[in-house]
Enzyme design. Sequence first.
Site, PDB file in Angstrom:
ATOM      1  N   ASP A   1      26.137  33.553  33.251  1.00 33.04           N
ATOM      2  CA  ASP A   1      26.192  32.716  33.852  1.00 33.04           C
ATOM      3  C   ASP A   1      25.143  32.008  33.990  1.00 33.04           C
ATOM      4  O   ASP A   1      24.058  32.078  33.783  1.00 33.04           O
ATOM      5  CB  ASP A   1      26.712  33.596  35.232  1.00 33.04           C
ATOM      6  CG  ASP A   1      27.665  32.484  36.621  1.00 33.04           C
ATOM      7  OD1 ASP A   1      28.505  32.495  36.772  1.00 33.04           O
ATOM      8  OD2 ASP A   1      26.580  31.537  37.090  1.00 33.04           O
TER       9      ASP A   1
ATOM     10  N   GLN B   1      36.426  29.783  43.437  1.00 32.37           N
ATOM     11  CA  GLN B   1      37.235  29.375  41.944  1.00 32.37           C
ATOM     12  C   GLN B   1      36.386  27.521  42.059  1.00 32.37           C
ATOM     13  O   GLN B   1      37.333  27.301  42.889  1.00 32.37           O
ATOM     14  CB  GLN B   1      37.970  29.926  41.597  1.00 32.37           C
ATOM     15  CG  GLN B   1      38.720  29.858  40.083  1.00 32.37           C
ATOM     16  CD  GLN B   1      39.717  29.987  40.087  1.00 32.37           C
ATOM     17  OE1 GLN B   1      40.958  30.394  40.313  1.00 32.37           O
ATOM     18  NE2 GLN B   1      39.912  29.828  38.349  1.00 32.37           N
ATOM     19  N   SER B   2      35.578  27.790  41.769  1.00 28.56           N
ATOM     20  CA  SER B   2      35.114  26.669  41.383  1.00 28.56           C
ATOM     21  C   SER B   2      35.785  25.759  39.142  1.00 28.56           C
ATOM     22  O   SER B   2      35.581  24.577  39.533  1.00 28.56           O
ATOM     23  CB  SER B   2      33.352  26.055  41.400  1.00 28.56           C
ATOM     24  OG  SER B   2      32.878  27.206  40.420  1.00 28.56           O
ATOM     25  N   VAL B   3      35.606  26.974  38.556  1.00 23.99           N
ATOM     26  CA  VAL B   3      36.276  26.708  36.908  1.00 23.99           C
ATOM     27  C   VAL B   3      37.734  27.765  37.002  1.00 23.99           C
ATOM     28  O   VAL B   3      38.021  28.562  36.955  1.00 23.99           O
ATOM     29  CB  VAL B   3      34.984  27.350  36.414  1.00 23.99           C
ATOM     30  CG1 VAL B   3      35.754  26.893  34.478  1.00 23.99           C
ATOM     31  CG2 VAL B   3      33.834  26.561  36.224  1.00 23.99           C
TER      32      VAL B   3
ATOM     33  N   HIS C   1      38.212  33.859  35.124  1.00 26.50           N
ATOM     34  CA  HIS C   1      36.320  34.795  34.399  1.00 26.50           C
ATOM     35  C   HIS C   1      36.651  35.608  35.427  1.00 26.50           C
ATOM     36  O   HIS C   1      37.029  35.600  36.470  1.00 26.50           O
ATOM     37  CB  HIS C   1      35.641  33.663  34.256  1.00 26.50           C
ATOM     38  CG  HIS C   1      36.029  32.457  35.108  1.00 26.50           C
ATOM     39  ND1 HIS C   1      36.378  31.291  36.176  1.00 26.50           N
ATOM     40  CD2 HIS C   1      34.268  33.240  36.725  1.00 26.50           C
ATOM     41  CE1 HIS C   1      36.135  31.312  37.061  1.00 26.50           C
ATOM     42  NE2 HIS C   1      35.266  32.221  37.377  1.00 26.50           N
TER      43      HIS C   1
ATOM     44  N   HIS D   1      33.200  37.813  36.618  1.00 23.58           N
ATOM     45  CA  HIS D   1      32.272  38.384  37.271  1.00 23.58           C
ATOM     46  C   HIS D   1      32.069  39.586  37.307  1.00 23.58           C
ATOM     47  O   HIS D   1      32.854  40.146  37.790  1.00 23.58           O
ATOM     48  CB  HIS D   1      31.949  37.559  38.098  1.00 23.58           C
ATOM     49  CG  HIS D   1      31.799  35.837  39.018  1.00 23.58           C
ATOM     50  ND1 HIS D   1      30.972  34.777  38.375  1.00 23.58           N
ATOM     51  CD2 HIS D   1      32.864  35.106  39.298  1.00 23.58           C
ATOM     52  CE1 HIS D   1      31.390  34.356  39.079  1.00 23.58           C
ATOM     53  NE2 HIS D   1      32.473  33.840  39.600  1.00 23.58           N
TER      54      HIS D   1
HETATM   55  P1  AMP Z   1      33.905  30.779  40.133  1.00 22.94           P
HETATM   56  O1  AMP Z   1      33.101  29.710  41.015  1.00 22.94           O
HETATM   57  O2  AMP Z   1      34.139  31.748  41.484  1.00 22.94           O
HETATM   58  O3  AMP Z   1      34.922  29.949  39.797  1.00 22.94           O
HETATM   59  O4  AMP Z   1      32.846  30.683  38.345  1.00 22.94           O
HETATM   60  C1  AMP Z   1      32.901  29.757  38.021  1.00 22.94           C
HETATM   61  C2  AMP Z   1      30.816  30.417  37.220  1.00 22.94           C
HETATM   62  O5  AMP Z   1      30.845  29.971  36.302  1.00 22.94           O
HETATM   63  C3  AMP Z   1      30.118  29.905  38.773  1.00 22.94           C
HETATM   64  O6  AMP Z   1      29.537  30.898  38.113  1.00 22.94           O
HETATM   65  C4  AMP Z   1      29.327  29.553  37.349  1.00 22.94           C
HETATM   66  O7  AMP Z   1      27.973  29.576  38.050  1.00 22.94           O
HETATM   67  C5  AMP Z   1      29.993  29.397  36.045  1.00 22.94           C
HETATM   68  N1  AMP Z   1      29.444  28.115  35.428  1.00 22.94           N
HETATM   69  C6  AMP Z   1      29.764  26.810  34.907  1.00 22.94           C
HETATM   70  N2  AMP Z   1      28.863  25.982  34.352  1.00 22.94           N
HETATM   71  C7  AMP Z   1      28.294  27.122  33.582  1.00 22.94           C
HETATM   72  C8  AMP Z   1      29.036  26.935  31.976  1.00 22.94           C
HETATM   73  N3  AMP Z   1      27.870  26.354  31.877  1.00 22.94           N
HETATM   74  N4  AMP Z   1      27.551  28.509  31.903  1.00 22.94           N
HETATM   75  C9  AMP Z   1      27.836  29.952  32.276  1.00 22.94           C
HETATM   76  N5  AMP Z   1      28.340  29.700  33.744  1.00 22.94           N
HETATM   77  C10 AMP Z   1      29.073  28.807  33.766  1.00 22.94           C
END
Ligand code: AMP
Length: 112
Positions: free
Chosen positions: A30, A92-94, A98, A100
């Site tokens: 991450d 969730q932001s992506v 995924h 964790h």
């Molecule tokens: P979530 O908030 O559960 O959607 O988790 C998304 C995660 O992706 C967060 O912990 C971010 O820090 C991580 N993240 C975002 N961009 C990247 C990247 N380019 N490489 C690795 N991790 C990332």
Amino acid sequence: MSECLFCRIVRGELTADIVHRTDSLMIFRDIAPQAPVHLVAIPTEHHVDAGALAAEDPGAVGALVTAADQVARLEGLTDYRLVFNSGALAGQSVFHVHLHLLGGRAMGWPPG
Ligand code: AMP
């Protein structure tokens, strides 16, 4: 899904610190770690969240957990936390599913 951040990592358009990769899944560090070990495990195919993955490719859920457990042990972890955030209110932001994997420190409950 050309604009999806994690699809771009899968395609090699964005760099990531990849620790494990097969044709069907990837595990990478991450970018903003919340624990000494913080990895994210993703299917290489795009699915929005854990529920969608379970509906569209049920076997992939178990494959993610199995791979995360194996990598956790390679990282020296015996205790760790696995988290799927599903939906913005849950953090969730992506929006490419995924898992964790967090470990290397004591953790509280409930999570924030
Ligand atoms: P979530 O908030 O559960 O959607 O988790 C998304 C995660 O992706 C967060 O912990 C971010 O820090 C991580 N993240 C975002 N961009 C990247 C990247 N380019 N490489 C690795 N991790 C990332």
